[in-house]
Structures are given as structure tokens and as C-alpha cells.
Design an enzyme around this catalytic site. Sequence first.
Site, mmCIF file in Angstrom:
data_model
loop_
_atom_site.group_PDB
_atom_site.id
_atom_site.type_symbol
_atom_site.label_atom_id
_atom_site.label_comp_id
_atom_site.label_asym_id
_atom_site.label_seq_id
_atom_site.Cartn_x
_atom_site.Cartn_y
_atom_site.Cartn_z
ATOM 1 N N ASP A 154 0.901 -1.230 0.177
ATOM 2 C CA ASP A 154 -0.008 0.100 0.001
ATOM 3 C C ASP A 154 0.969 1.442 0.153
ATOM 4 O O ASP A 154 2.268 1.202 0.237
ATOM 5 C CB ASP A 154 -0.959 0.031 1.309
ATOM 6 C CG ASP A 154 -1.828 1.194 1.448
ATOM 7 O OD1 ASP A 154 -2.476 1.522 0.494
ATOM 8 O OD2 ASP A 154 -1.945 1.865 2.288
ATOM 9 N N SER A 155 0.254 2.523 -0.029
ATOM 10 C CA SER A 155 1.073 3.585 -0.086
ATOM 11 C C SER A 155 1.511 3.974 1.538
ATOM 12 O O SER A 155 2.380 4.563 1.555
ATOM 13 C CB SER A 155 0.128 4.738 -0.442
ATOM 14 O OG SER A 155 -1.061 4.956 0.271
ATOM 15 N N CYS A 157 -4.295 -1.283 -2.174
ATOM 16 C CA CYS A 157 -4.429 -0.082 -2.213
ATOM 17 C C CYS A 157 -5.201 0.425 -3.529
ATOM 18 O O CYS A 157 -5.060 -0.105 -4.658
ATOM 19 C CB CYS A 157 -3.191 0.817 -2.535
ATOM 20 S SG CYS A 157 -2.960 2.547 -2.814
ATOM 21 N N GLU A 201 -4.894 8.940 9.005
ATOM 22 C CA GLU A 201 -3.502 8.696 9.117
ATOM 23 C C GLU A 201 -3.105 9.647 10.345
ATOM 24 O O GLU A 201 -2.378 9.297 11.141
ATOM 25 C CB GLU A 201 -2.740 9.146 8.031
ATOM 26 C CG GLU A 201 -2.547 8.304 6.836
ATOM 27 C CD GLU A 201 -1.529 7.420 6.839
ATOM 28 O OE1 GLU A 201 -0.604 7.534 7.395
ATOM 29 O OE2 GLU A 201 -1.725 6.338 6.057
ATOM 30 N N CYS A 212 -10.973 2.798 -0.714
ATOM 31 C CA CYS A 212 -9.642 3.239 -0.208
ATOM 32 C C CYS A 212 -9.522 2.412 1.070
ATOM 33 O O CYS A 212 -10.412 2.343 2.001
ATOM 34 C CB CYS A 212 -9.757 4.693 0.320
ATOM 35 S SG CYS A 212 -8.394 5.212 0.993
ATOM 36 N N HIS A 264 -8.009 2.689 3.594
ATOM 37 C CA HIS A 264 -7.852 3.446 4.713
ATOM 38 C C HIS A 264 -9.415 3.446 5.713
ATOM 39 O O HIS A 264 -9.455 3.710 6.536
ATOM 40 C CB HIS A 264 -7.580 4.980 4.651
ATOM 41 C CG HIS A 264 -6.069 5.280 4.545
ATOM 42 N ND1 HIS A 264 -5.206 4.532 3.530
ATOM 43 C CD2 HIS A 264 -5.054 5.613 5.402
ATOM 44 C CE1 HIS A 264 -3.997 5.035 3.401
ATOM 45 N NE2 HIS A 264 -4.001 5.699 4.980
HETATM 46 N N1 DGL Z 1 -5.163 3.391 0.681
HETATM 47 C C1 DGL Z 1 -5.007 4.113 -0.297
HETATM 48 C C2 DGL Z 1 -5.944 3.554 -1.206
HETATM 49 O O1 DGL Z 1 -6.780 2.565 -1.237
HETATM 50 C C3 DGL Z 1 -5.200 5.633 -0.289
HETATM 51 C C4 DGL Z 1 -3.991 6.374 0.690
HETATM 52 C C5 DGL Z 1 -3.262 7.223 -0.290
HETATM 53 O O2 DGL Z 1 -3.839 8.395 -0.955
HETATM 54 O O3 DGL Z 1 -2.295 7.028 -0.400
HETATM 55 O O4 DGL Z 1 -6.529 3.945 -2.278
#
Ligand code: DGL
Length: 269
Positions: free
Chosen positions: A13-14, A76, A156, A188, A190
Site C-alpha cells: 500500500d502507499s 491500495c 493517518e 480506499c 484506509h
Molecule cells: N489506501 C490508499 C487507497 O486505497 C489511499 C491512501 C493514499 O492516498 O495514499 O487508495
Amino acid sequence: MKPVADQPVGIFDSGIGGLTVANSIRQILPNESLIYFGDTAHLPYGDKSEAAIQAYSVKIADVLLKKGCKVIVIACNSASSAAYELLKEYVRYIKIINVIDPMVEWVSEHYENKRIGLIGTKRTVSSGVYSRKFIEANKGIVLQSLATPLLAPMIEEGFFDNQISHEIIAQYLSDPELQNIEALILACTHYPLIKKEISQYYNDRLPILDSSSIVAEALKSYLTDNNLLKTTGPSRHHFLVSDYTDSFEASTQIFFREAVHLERYPLWN
Ligand code: DGL
């Protein structure tokens, strides 16, 4: 070389948001060893160009291949929308699983001819990938998408379940684009952390669809069908990040539901 069951599952993931997916994988597949890569040096991906995310994803795939992974899960949505097709071409001998296809398949099966809302990063929403895939699935699903770029940084920073998060969430969800929907996709990784708050906005009357367990089930099916499932023996997990701060390590507990040790592993030396 053909992969074998004892090899670990690679996940990236990012940053640490994809730990929500890693956590579901660990619950559904307790014997699997995981190697998680969080690209914390380049967070957030949601605001980056497609080309930048592709370059990071190729570098991360190289790391996970070097660590001997038998499959790679792109945990992600932003990276799945920008780099999945490229990674599939680049990594030919092991399977790449993205977070988008399993969700599209699941929704197509359960919500035929319905209006579905979706929230995600700018990268995911502007790519139009979910709309394209729903059109391809041909189940009459009408998708209404909204980019919600404040949500991932807010999470975050540990801002959830408080007045600020309630107000930001309410502001986004009251957008005209998200009206008259019959379910909402959290596009997303998150967002599972604010699933309860989102559900409360709708008085718990709207199904909120989160991909973590759907993706973990898709991984299980793939491993089972290809004799790659590890069903015995202990699991060992490793967590790598391209940049390290104490606050990342502290936040892992929220996403993975358990404290983990993060190892710094720069993508470029
Ligand atoms: N977790 C990332 C996603 O599913 C998003 C977070 C980011 O912007 O890095 O898109």
C-alpha cells in the site's frame, strides 16, 4: 520458477492503510506468512500521477519478488487503478491481486440494477476504473462516485470518531453525487477505520461495503484453486516501510489491531 505454498504472501500500500486488508488476510488465512510493504516515503498516492504510482509499484514488486512472495496483493485502490495492468505484465510468473476486481464482482452479484455510491482518492475516482468495470460486468449498476481526498490524511493523523471527522464525513456524504444510493463502496483501504462513523451518518440503514474481507476471500480462492494454500505450520510476518517515523509504528496498531515492528527498507538507495 513455479511458486509453492510455503512462500509468503506479498502485500503493499502507499502506507499503513493497507494493513486493514492484511488484518483480514491474517484472520481468514492464519497459517500464511505475510510480507507487507508500506511506501510511507511517497504517501499519499491519492494525489500522485499515474506515472509516479506505476514507478513506485514496480520498485515495490521487485522487493516482494526478491523476498520470495508467491502472490502479490495490491492493498491500495489508488495503486490498483494506476498500476495493476502494468504489474500484471511486469510480474508474469506470479499472480497479482488488486482490490478493485473482487469488489466489482461481489457488488455485481449482490446489487444488480441498483444505484451504488463510491468514495475514494482523487486518483481512484478520476481513473474511472470502477465505472468501466461495472459497465463491463453488465449488471445494470449505476455508479455515483465522489473523490474524498481529506479522509485518508485525516485517518493517518488519528482523526476519527471525533467532532472534526464527523463534520468532514457529513460534508462529503451530503454531496448531491451521493444521493439516492442503495449501498456505498469504500474504495480506499484506509476507510474501514471510519466505517462505523459513515454508517452512523446513514442511521445504520445503508450497507457500507468495505473490500478487506472480500479481497482476503479472493486471495483464499486463488491460493486454494492453485494448490498454494499454506494450511499448517506457524506464520511469520514482516513489515517493511520506505521511510520510518515513530508515529507510523504507533499507528500500525490501529490498522492491524496489534503493534508491529516496522523495518525501514528504502526503495532507492
Ligand atoms: N489506501 C490508499 C487507497 O486505497 C489511499 C491512501 C493514499 O492516498 O495514499 O487508495
